[in-house]
Design a protein around this motif. Structure first.
Motif, mmCIF file in Angstrom:
data_model
loop_
_atom_site.group_PDB
_atom_site.id
_atom_site.type_symbol
_atom_site.label_atom_id
_atom_site.label_comp_id
_atom_site.label_asym_id
_atom_site.label_seq_id
_atom_site.Cartn_x
_atom_site.Cartn_y
_atom_site.Cartn_z
ATOM 1 N N ASP A 193 1.101 -1.047 -0.115
ATOM 2 C CA ASP A 193 -0.216 0.216 -0.427
ATOM 3 C C ASP A 193 0.616 1.727 0.604
ATOM 4 O O ASP A 193 0.481 2.075 -0.766
ATOM 5 N N ALA A 225 -11.988 2.189 2.407
ATOM 6 C CA ALA A 225 -13.251 2.524 1.367
ATOM 7 C C ALA A 225 -13.443 3.815 1.706
ATOM 8 O O ALA A 225 -13.400 4.746 0.914
ATOM 9 N N ARG A 265 -10.682 5.625 -0.052
ATOM 10 C CA ARG A 265 -10.871 5.061 -1.801
ATOM 11 C C ARG A 265 -9.606 4.872 -2.478
ATOM 12 O O ARG A 265 -9.596 4.861 -3.567
ATOM 13 N N ARG A 266 -9.145 3.898 -1.340
ATOM 14 C CA ARG A 266 -8.000 3.555 -2.477
ATOM 15 C C ARG A 266 -8.798 1.891 -2.415
ATOM 16 O O ARG A 266 -8.230 1.020 -1.656
ATOM 17 N N TRP A 267 -8.805 1.826 -3.705
ATOM 18 C CA TRP A 267 -9.699 0.175 -3.918
ATOM 19 C C TRP A 267 -8.863 -0.892 -4.564
ATOM 20 O O TRP A 267 -9.341 -1.675 -4.215
ATOM 21 N N LEU A 301 -8.130 -2.013 -1.106
ATOM 22 C CA LEU A 301 -8.960 -2.615 -0.941
ATOM 23 C C LEU A 301 -9.087 -4.200 -1.433
ATOM 24 O O LEU A 301 -9.614 -5.112 -0.961
ATOM 25 N N ALA A 302 -9.657 -3.773 -2.757
ATOM 26 C CA ALA A 302 -8.698 -5.026 -3.576
ATOM 27 C C ALA A 302 -7.718 -6.381 -3.604
ATOM 28 O O ALA A 302 -8.449 -7.444 -3.040
#
Length: 688
Positions: free
Chosen positions: A306, A352, A355-357, A360-361
């Motif tokens: 990340d 979430a 908005r760090r998609w 998250l995925a």
């Protein structure tokens, strides 16, 4: 008259233990280098010395091997061994490659001496010692009978293991047994020279160094260090802090005073709902420490990615590393898995909201992979604990504070309220110097303490620890959930304290911590009390007074009897000793022998999925065989045969051993010594 000094007798189990520890190096360490290399483990590529690489490889072994060995073990024990051997060869090649910076000779010598000293300490704490009049067991064997039993069961039959403490041929054990896949491999590789208990002892020699490697690696990856000029080395402070516990010594004294001296506890940690000392954890519950390692390796893999620039291939590799680590965690320590699940849920909400998609995925993908890899193990848990009639595993409870409970009348309606109000004092006593160090760290750093995503995860893990540990408990035997989930908070406060002393502890010109003389004085006082408490706790574990003089005298004879049985009875024979021993634990079947038993005792009989009612009923049927001298030989054998017992082990502590009218007088033992008799249950006693 010439005075004769007692002849020194070498302690039991040392050769097998040292052989097991030596086998761990090529077969449990080297495979970790393969995972570190292929899956781009954080800390591997940037390792400056071979010792740094070895540390990362060791962490990856605990994170990745257990779940893979569980899957291989479903084909039998030898496929487990083969998979380790196959991985060890390339792992040795990776570790043998030159490192950018050679380890200084002084560093090698210090490391070797520290490892040797730690190994000697662990061996001394674990093995049985000859003493005047017999032999003495460590109090740690209360848990090691389970460790040894789970190890030899898997070495014998693979995974999932059958239930060795409550005979249920139709259902596998429902337990988090992944740690014992590692020891089972070592036992198999020993080719008969390593017993189950020795395999666990040998691996435990490496748990302390592995914990040190974890703390050092997480500290570096979280970017917490802001050392002042002239500060002591991080490794020096880390060693001091790992040898420190909270203010348990004060709690023990208070409990002893309140009980008029009747309760100066033999087990140092039992004065309160535990926040166990690090040394206690690595000695008593190495499987939970391995679970902490797996949890943090997975967290580091996700958090490091990340923080790093986007790279799809590296992202997939680290996601796979996290998935493997989380799958291993589930079977290493279900209680730490609950804590990590809560931590990850909080972290996913944070991702979430920001908005760090992609992050998250990646986290969701790792969770999905973990569920897929651990799915077969989860099925055995569901079968044994949910569908098989096992007792509920979790319950709501406000964390107990024993000092308050002693002051209140039994069953007081305000007990829950007082325990809730006492939570700050409860945790303050348990964390001691680590609470002071953490407060100094956050006062000094503020938002800078969240410089990396891993530092955020540490904060979330601490919050999850306190929430779960304060309001939930496990209900199988003891509150292991409340005890073990605190390892996350302990690791975080350990690292925050390390950062605080590196940045702000000064002895000259004025004693201060974070600019405060009062904080420094209080911190050093807590450190001294913590180290004194740790010494007291270790002495209590090793030289306790739980064993009576009769038990001390009996232990060598018990060991001889079980050794004879191990050599002469076929593996898989159901062997029964007294199922209701004086202090709840039977030891012979699993610690000194390797035999399943109809029911071990009221405590360990519950561990692998049996319900309390079933255990109590079977004990009630079998206990008279050992306790009632009025039973005839035919009646005793009929009861044993009904429970599918093949061999009975009777000791001088059992009433039927010496009673003149007991059934033991009408039978010819297979083996006998002054303290133990072994009898075969004749085939004729079995129902057609």
């Amino acid at each position: 008259m010439i005075k004769r000094w007692p002849v020194f007798a070498f302690p039991y189990d040392i050769p097998g233990t040292l052989l097991a520890a030596a086998l761990c190096i090529p077969f449990l360490l080297c495979p970790g280098a393969v995972f570190a290399q292929i899956l781009d483990a954080p800390g591997w590529a940037e390792a400056r010395t071979r010792l740094d690489r070895i540390a990362v490889a060791a962490l990856c072994s605990f994170a990745c091997l257990p779940v893979l060995l569980d899957l291989a073990g479903r084909l039998g024990p030898w496929p487990m061994v083969a998979s380790v051997v196959v991985l060890a060869v390339p792992g040795a090649v990776f570790l043998a490659k030159p490192a950018p910076t050679p380890v200084p000779r002084r560093g090698l010598i210090v490391t070797a001496l520290a490892l040797a000293a730690y190994a000697a300490f662990v061996v001394a704490m674990l093995v049985d010692w000859h003493v005047s009049g017999g032999a003495r067991r460590s109090l740690l064997m209360v848990d090691y009978v389970k460790h040894a039993t789970a190890s030899w069961v898997i070495a014998e039959a693979g995974t999932p293991p059958y239930n060795p403490t409550f005979l249920t041929p139709d259902r596998p054990a429902a337990y988090y047994y992944f740690f014992y896949t590692l020891t089972a491999v070592i036992e198999r590789l020993g080719l008969g020279a390593v017993a189950g208990r020795q395999a666990v002892f040998g691996l435990d020699l490496w748990m302390g160094p592995a914990l040190f490697a974890l703390a050092r690696t997480v500290y570096g990856q979280a970017r917490l260090d802001r050392a002042r000029p002239g500060a002591w080395r991080a490794e020096t402070w880390l060693l001091i802090l790992l040898l420190t516990t909270g203010l348990d010594l004060l709690g023990v004294v208070v409990i002893g005073i309140l009980s008029n001296g009747a309760n100066f506890l033999v087990d140092f940690e039992q004065w309160n709902t535990q926040v166990s000392a690090w040394l206690t954890s690595v000695l008593w519950v190495p499987h939970h420490v391995a679970g902490l390692i797996a949890a943090m390796v997975g967290a580091m893999a996700l958090a490091a990615e990340d923080d790093a620039p986007p790279d799809l291939r590296r992202s997939l590799r680290r996601g796979a590393l996290a998935g493997l680590a989380f799958a291993s965690l589930a079977g290493l320590s279900i209680y730490l898995a609950i804590g990590l699940a809560a931590t990850m849920a909080l972290w996913l909400v944070r991702l979430a909201l920001r908005r760090r998609w992609a992050s998250l995925a990646r986290a969701l993908g790792a969770a999905a992979l973990a569920l897929a890899l651990a799915g077969s193990w989860l099925a055995t848990i569901v079968q044994g604990r949910v569908l098989g009639g096992g007792d509920p595993s979790l319950a709501f409870e406000i964390r107990k504070f024993l000092i308050v409970d002693i002051l209140l009348p039994p069953g007081s309606p305000i007990q829950a309220i007082t325990n809730f109000l006492a939570l700050p004092l409860n945790y303050g006593l348990e964390f001691g110097a680590f609470l002071i160090g953490s407060l100094v760290f956050w006062k000094r750093e503020g938002r800078r303490g969240l410089a990396s995503e891993l530092s955020v995860v540490l904060v979330l893990a601490t919050a999850a620890s306190f929430l779960i540990g304060s309001f939930l408990r496990s209900s199988i035997l003891f509150n292991d959930l409340g005890w073990r989930v605190m390892l996350f908070a302990q690791l975080a406060t350990l690292l925050w304290t390390l950062a605080a002393v590196r940045a702000g502890f000064e002895a000259r010109p004025v004693l201060a911590l974070g600019g405060s003389r009062r904080a420094a004085v209080l911190f050093l006082a807590c450190i001294r009390l913590g180290i004194a408490g740790e010494i007291y706790g270790m002495i209590q574990l090793r030289w306790n007074r739980i064993m009576t003089a009769e038990e001390v005298a009996l232990l060598p004879q018990e060991r001889d009897a079980w050794a004879w049985l191990t050599r002469n009875a076929p593996r898989g024979t159901v062997v029964q000793e007294r199922p209701d021993p004086p202090l709840c634990r039977a030891y012979g079947y699993g610690l000194y022998g390797h035999f399943p038993t109809a029911v071990s005792d009221p405590c360990n009989g519950l561990l692998f999925g049996a319900s309390a009612a079933a255990v109590e009923a079977r004990i009630a049927r079998l206990a008279p065989v050992f306790a009632d001298p009025r039973l005839t030989f035919a009646e005793a054998m009929a009861v044993a045969a009904e429970e599918r017992v093949g061999i009975l082990v009777v000791t001088q502590q059992d009433p039927v051993f010496a009673a003149p009218t007991a059934w033991t007088r009408a039978a010819q033992p297979l083996y006998a010594n002054p303290g133990v008799m072994i009898f075969a249950v004749p085939d004729a006693a079995r129902a057609p």
